[in-house]
Design a protein around this motif. Structure first.
Motif: not given
Length: 215
Positions: A138-146, A158-162, A170-172, A197-203
């Motif tokens: 499972a892979v997640g990232g930052s959400i770019d929304i207006r 912004g930021g990196g892996r957490n 969200v929207c994985p 295993p899963w990862v959140y990466d804001a990049r």
């Protein structure tokens, strides 16, 4: 304890594979409440993953027992050493008592990312696939929304892996058989469950399909 057979199917990072073992109780006491498990070590014998998946094993003196075990590959791909052992939970591993521990040199392959599905968003396919191949189901990232609702504030770019990210992805992007199991601000999400295993990466920036930029 005597190991007669210890075989391992091909291993992918982060994925479960099969090991086959044949053990004999050559002692004078029965095995009760023991588990056969494993460690992943580096080439110097340092532990990378200490506590592997358990499989209960019971045997009277002189008995041989045969088991198929589940083994989850370490992350990231690379060259590792798999050490098999029995554990008396909260007491000791049998290797600590001087028992032989078989070790196998293993080339862990990248995880197959060909079946990955990205739910409810567009994103950088190369970055997402790279994270899956590293071993993450499972892979997640930052959400770019207006117009960012309060529920999506933790997903600002912004930021990196957490590795301690406390929110659902969200929207994985998910590998089968995983499916979204939650919802955040009306968007599909996956809340970590089980031991996949899963990862959140804001990049990795995801653009919800309902918020596509128009030229």
């Amino acid at each position: 304890m005597r190991w007669h057979v210890y075989e391992l199917d091909p291993v992918q990072a982060g994925a479960v594979t099969r090991a086959h073992v044949l053990l004999e109780n050559v002692g004078t006491a029965p095995w009760r409440d023991l588990n056969v498990s494993y460690h992943w070590l580096d080439d110097r014998g340092n532990p990378i993953v200490w506590d592997g998946i358990r499989q209960a094993v019971n045997a009277s003196p002189g008995d041989r027992v045969e088991h198929d075990l589940q083994v989850r590959g370490p992350i990231p791909p690379g060259r590792y050493r798999l050490a098999l052992d029995l554990v008396d939970e909260h007491r000791f591993w049998l290797a600590e008592l001087g028992n032989f521990t078989p070790e196998l040199d293993v080339d862990v392959a990248p995880r197959d990312a060909s079946g990955a599905r990205l739910f409810g968003a567009e994103g950088d396919a190369k970055q997402i696939a790279a994270a899956h191949r590293e071993g993450y189901a499972a892979v997640g990232g930052s959400i770019d929304i207006r117009r960012r609702p309060a529920e999506l504030q933790p997903y600002a770019p912004g930021g990196g892996r957490n590795p301690a990210f406390a929110h659902p992805l969200v929207c994985p992007s998910l590998l089968p058989p995983l499916e979204p199991n939650d919802e955040v601000a009306g968007l599909p999400a996956w809340r970590p469950e089980g031991d996949e295993p899963w990862v959140y990466d804001a990049r990795i920036t995801l653009l919800p399909q309902s918020d596509r930029r128009r030229p």
